[in-house]
Write a protein that holds these residues in place. Sequence first.
Motif, PDB file in Angstrom:
ATOM      1  N   LEU A   6       0.824  -1.206   0.000  1.00  0.00           N
ATOM      2  CA  LEU A   6       0.000   0.000   0.000  1.00  0.00           C
ATOM      3  C   LEU A   6       0.858   1.256   0.000  1.00  0.00           C
ATOM      4  CD1 LEU A   6      -2.815  -1.019   2.475  1.00  0.00           C
ATOM      5  CD2 LEU A   6      -3.000  -0.747   0.003  1.00  0.00           C
ATOM      6  N   PHE A   7       1.978   1.227   0.732  1.00  0.00           N
ATOM      7  CA  PHE A   7       2.867   2.379   0.743  1.00  0.00           C
ATOM      8  C   PHE A   7       3.505   2.587  -0.634  1.00  0.00           C
ATOM      9  CE2 PHE A   7       6.977   4.439   1.460  1.00  0.00           C
ATOM     10  CZ  PHE A   7       6.530   5.611   2.051  1.00  0.00           C
ATOM     11  N   CYS A   8       3.878   1.507  -1.305  1.00  0.00           N
ATOM     12  CA  CYS A   8       4.456   1.641  -2.654  1.00  0.00           C
ATOM     13  C   CYS A   8       3.437   2.217  -3.634  1.00  0.00           C
ATOM     14  CB  CYS A   8       4.971   0.290  -3.136  1.00  0.00           C
ATOM     15  SG  CYS A   8       6.435  -0.264  -2.264  1.00  0.00           S
ATOM     16  N   ILE A   9       2.196   1.791  -3.522  1.00  0.00           N
ATOM     17  CA  ILE A   9       1.147   2.364  -4.375  1.00  0.00           C
ATOM     18  C   ILE A   9       0.965   3.838  -4.065  1.00  0.00           C
ATOM     19  CG2 ILE A   9      -1.327   2.289  -4.865  1.00  0.00           C
ATOM     20  CD1 ILE A   9      -1.160  -0.755  -4.432  1.00  0.00           C
ATOM     21  N   LEU A  10       0.988   4.191  -2.783  1.00  0.00           N
ATOM     22  CA  LEU A  10       0.857   5.588  -2.384  1.00  0.00           C
ATOM     23  C   LEU A  10       2.020   6.421  -2.902  1.00  0.00           C
ATOM     24  CD1 LEU A  10      -0.696   7.696  -0.698  1.00  0.00           C
ATOM     25  CD2 LEU A  10       0.752   7.056   1.233  1.00  0.00           C
ATOM     26  N   ILE A  11       3.217   5.876  -2.865  1.00  0.00           N
ATOM     27  CA  ILE A  11       4.386   6.646  -3.317  1.00  0.00           C
ATOM     28  C   ILE A  11       4.356   6.863  -4.832  1.00  0.00           C
ATOM     29  CG2 ILE A  11       6.221   4.972  -3.807  1.00  0.00           C
ATOM     30  CD1 ILE A  11       7.909   6.554  -1.785  1.00  0.00           C
ATOM     31  N   VAL A  12       3.728   5.932  -5.548  1.00  0.00           N
ATOM     32  CA  VAL A  12       3.626   6.091  -7.002  1.00  0.00           C
ATOM     33  C   VAL A  12       2.591   7.151  -7.358  1.00  0.00           C
ATOM     34  CG1 VAL A  12       2.850   4.933  -9.110  1.00  0.00           C
ATOM     35  CG2 VAL A  12       4.457   3.796  -7.581  1.00  0.00           C
ATOM     36  N   PHE A  13       1.452   7.109  -6.682  1.00  0.00           N
ATOM     37  CA  PHE A  13       0.371   8.021  -7.039  1.00  0.00           C
ATOM     38  C   PHE A  13       0.478   9.397  -6.389  1.00  0.00           C
ATOM     39  CE2 PHE A  13      -1.856   3.953  -7.979  1.00  0.00           C
ATOM     40  CZ  PHE A  13      -2.025   4.181  -9.329  1.00  0.00           C
ATOM     41  N   CYS A  14       0.958   9.446  -5.161  1.00  0.00           N
ATOM     42  CA  CYS A  14       0.991  10.721  -4.445  1.00  0.00           C
ATOM     43  C   CYS A  14       2.228  10.741  -3.549  1.00  0.00           C
ATOM     44  CB  CYS A  14      -0.287  10.894  -3.639  1.00  0.00           C
ATOM     45  SG  CYS A  14      -0.410  12.503  -2.876  1.00  0.00           S
ATOM     46  N   TRP A  15       3.396  11.020  -4.123  1.00  0.00           N
ATOM     47  CA  TRP A  15       4.629  10.951  -3.346  1.00  0.00           C
ATOM     48  C   TRP A  15       4.732  12.009  -2.248  1.00  0.00           C
ATOM     49  CZ3 TRP A  15       7.906  15.065  -3.384  1.00  0.00           C
ATOM     50  CH2 TRP A  15       7.796  15.968  -4.452  1.00  0.00           C
ATOM     51  N   PRO A  16       4.167  13.218  -2.386  1.00  0.00           N
ATOM     52  CA  PRO A  16       4.269  14.137  -1.234  1.00  0.00           C
ATOM     53  C   PRO A  16       3.525  13.621   0.006  1.00  0.00           C
ATOM     54  CG  PRO A  16       3.707  15.374  -3.203  1.00  0.00           C
ATOM     55  CD  PRO A  16       3.583  13.929  -3.540  1.00  0.00           C
ATOM     56  N   LEU A  17       2.379  12.996  -0.211  1.00  0.00           N
ATOM     57  CA  LEU A  17       1.637  12.434   0.908  1.00  0.00           C
ATOM     58  C   LEU A  17       2.400  11.269   1.536  1.00  0.00           C
ATOM     59  CD1 LEU A  17      -1.005  12.610   2.496  1.00  0.00           C
ATOM     60  CD2 LEU A  17      -1.983  11.007   0.869  1.00  0.00           C
ATOM     61  N   ALA A  18       3.069  10.480   0.727  1.00  0.00           N
ATOM     62  CA  ALA A  18       3.858   9.365   1.241  1.00  0.00           C
ATOM     63  C   ALA A  18       5.031   9.877   2.071  1.00  0.00           C
ATOM     64  CB  ALA A  18       4.356   8.506   0.083  1.00  0.00           C
ATOM     65  N   LEU A  19       5.695  10.927   1.615  1.00  0.00           N
ATOM     66  CA  LEU A  19       6.801  11.498   2.387  1.00  0.00           C
ATOM     67  C   LEU A  19       6.305  12.104   3.692  1.00  0.00           C
ATOM     68  CD1 LEU A  19       8.995  13.171  -0.367  1.00  0.00           C
ATOM     69  CD2 LEU A  19       9.446  11.083   0.909  1.00  0.00           C
ATOM     70  N   LEU A  20       5.142  12.740   3.654  1.00  0.00           N
ATOM     71  CA  LEU A  20       4.556  13.297   4.863  1.00  0.00           C
ATOM     72  C   LEU A  20       4.219  12.183   5.861  1.00  0.00           C
ATOM     73  CD1 LEU A  20       3.544  15.989   6.115  1.00  0.00           C
ATOM     74  CD2 LEU A  20       1.319  15.417   5.178  1.00  0.00           C
ATOM     75  N   ALA A  21       3.730  11.073   5.360  1.00  0.00           N
ATOM     76  CA  ALA A  21       3.417   9.939   6.234  1.00  0.00           C
ATOM     77  C   ALA A  21       4.683   9.372   6.873  1.00  0.00           C
ATOM     78  CB  ALA A  21       2.691   8.855   5.437  1.00  0.00           C
ATOM     79  N   VAL A  22       5.770   9.305   6.107  1.00  0.00           N
ATOM     80  CA  VAL A  22       7.034   8.787   6.636  1.00  0.00           C
ATOM     81  C   VAL A  22       7.572   9.706   7.736  1.00  0.00           C
ATOM     82  CG1 VAL A  22       9.455   8.388   6.049  1.00  0.00           C
ATOM     83  CG2 VAL A  22       7.667   7.479   4.597  1.00  0.00           C
ATOM     84  N   VAL A  23       7.391  11.002   7.574  1.00  0.00           N
ATOM     85  CA  VAL A  23       7.899  11.959   8.560  1.00  0.00           C
ATOM     86  C   VAL A  23       6.992  12.005   9.794  1.00  0.00           C
ATOM     87  CG1 VAL A  23       8.323  14.412   8.968  1.00  0.00           C
ATOM     88  CG2 VAL A  23       9.108  13.356   6.852  1.00  0.00           C
ATOM     89  N   LEU A  24       5.674  11.976   9.606  1.00  0.00           N
ATOM     90  CA  LEU A  24       4.750  12.160  10.725  1.00  0.00           C
ATOM     91  C   LEU A  24       4.512  10.894  11.547  1.00  0.00           C
ATOM     92  CD1 LEU A  24       2.025  14.550   9.309  1.00  0.00           C
ATOM     93  CD2 LEU A  24       3.908  15.076  10.844  1.00  0.00           C
ATOM     94  N   TYR A  25       4.685   9.721  10.958  1.00  0.00           N
ATOM     95  CA  TYR A  25       4.394   8.486  11.687  1.00  0.00           C
ATOM     96  C   TYR A  25       5.211   8.361  12.973  1.00  0.00           C
ATOM     97  CZ  TYR A  25       3.649   3.593  12.743  1.00  0.00           C
ATOM     98  OH  TYR A  25       3.349   2.414  13.385  1.00  0.00           O
ATOM     99  N   PRO A  26       6.532   8.557  12.943  1.00  0.00           N
ATOM    100  CA  PRO A  26       7.282   8.458  14.213  1.00  0.00           C
ATOM    101  C   PRO A  26       6.888   9.528  15.223  1.00  0.00           C
ATOM    102  CG  PRO A  26       8.780   8.360  12.345  1.00  0.00           C
ATOM    103  CD  PRO A  26       7.441   8.720  11.815  1.00  0.00           C
ATOM    104  N   LEU A  27       6.562  10.720  14.759  1.00  0.00           N
ATOM    105  CA  LEU A  27       6.167  11.780  15.678  1.00  0.00           C
ATOM    106  C   LEU A  27       4.844  11.452  16.364  1.00  0.00           C
ATOM    107  CD1 LEU A  27       7.139  14.891  13.561  1.00  0.00           C
ATOM    108  CD2 LEU A  27       8.368  13.938  15.498  1.00  0.00           C
ATOM    109  N   ILE A  28       3.895  10.960  15.612  1.00  0.00           N
ATOM    110  CA  ILE A  28       2.595  10.584  16.184  1.00  0.00           C
ATOM    111  C   ILE A  28       2.765   9.408  17.138  1.00  0.00           C
ATOM    112  CG2 ILE A  28       0.327   9.638  15.598  1.00  0.00           C
ATOM    113  CD1 ILE A  28       0.438  11.374  13.072  1.00  0.00           C
ATOM    114  N   TRP A  29       3.644   8.474  16.788  1.00  0.00           N
ATOM    115  CA  TRP A  29       3.906   7.332  17.663  1.00  0.00           C
ATOM    116  C   TRP A  29       4.481   7.803  18.995  1.00  0.00           C
ATOM    117  CZ3 TRP A  29       8.118   4.922  19.949  1.00  0.00           C
ATOM    118  CH2 TRP A  29       7.895   3.638  20.420  1.00  0.00           C
ATOM    119  N   LEU A  30       5.408   8.768  18.946  1.00  0.00           N
ATOM    120  CA  LEU A  30       5.993   9.294  20.180  1.00  0.00           C
ATOM    121  C   LEU A  30       4.970  10.053  21.016  1.00  0.00           C
ATOM    122  CD1 LEU A  30       9.499  10.538  19.037  1.00  0.00           C
ATOM    123  CD2 LEU A  30       8.996   8.699  20.625  1.00  0.00           C
TER     124      LEU A  30
END
Length: 63
Positions: A6-30
């Motif tokens: 699902l992440f690979c599909i997201l990175i193909v179709f909407c890479w800015p959203l995928a990069l935002l998810a990669v950056v925000l996921y650890p912050l939200i987890w913390l």
Amino acid sequence: MLKLLLFCILIVFCWPLALLAVVLYPLIWLILLPFRLVGIVFEGVFDLIGALFSLPGRLVRAL
């Protein structure tokens, strides 16, 4: 495996959203980590209280 696909599909179709998810996921987890710890503590306290209330019944049943 499904999450990676699902992440690979997201990175193909909407890479800015995928990069935002990669950056925000650890912050939200913390941010959510203290709430998880509080939940674990409360679950332990409620289990202890339940064990204390059921102790007399267990003692009578054992005799």
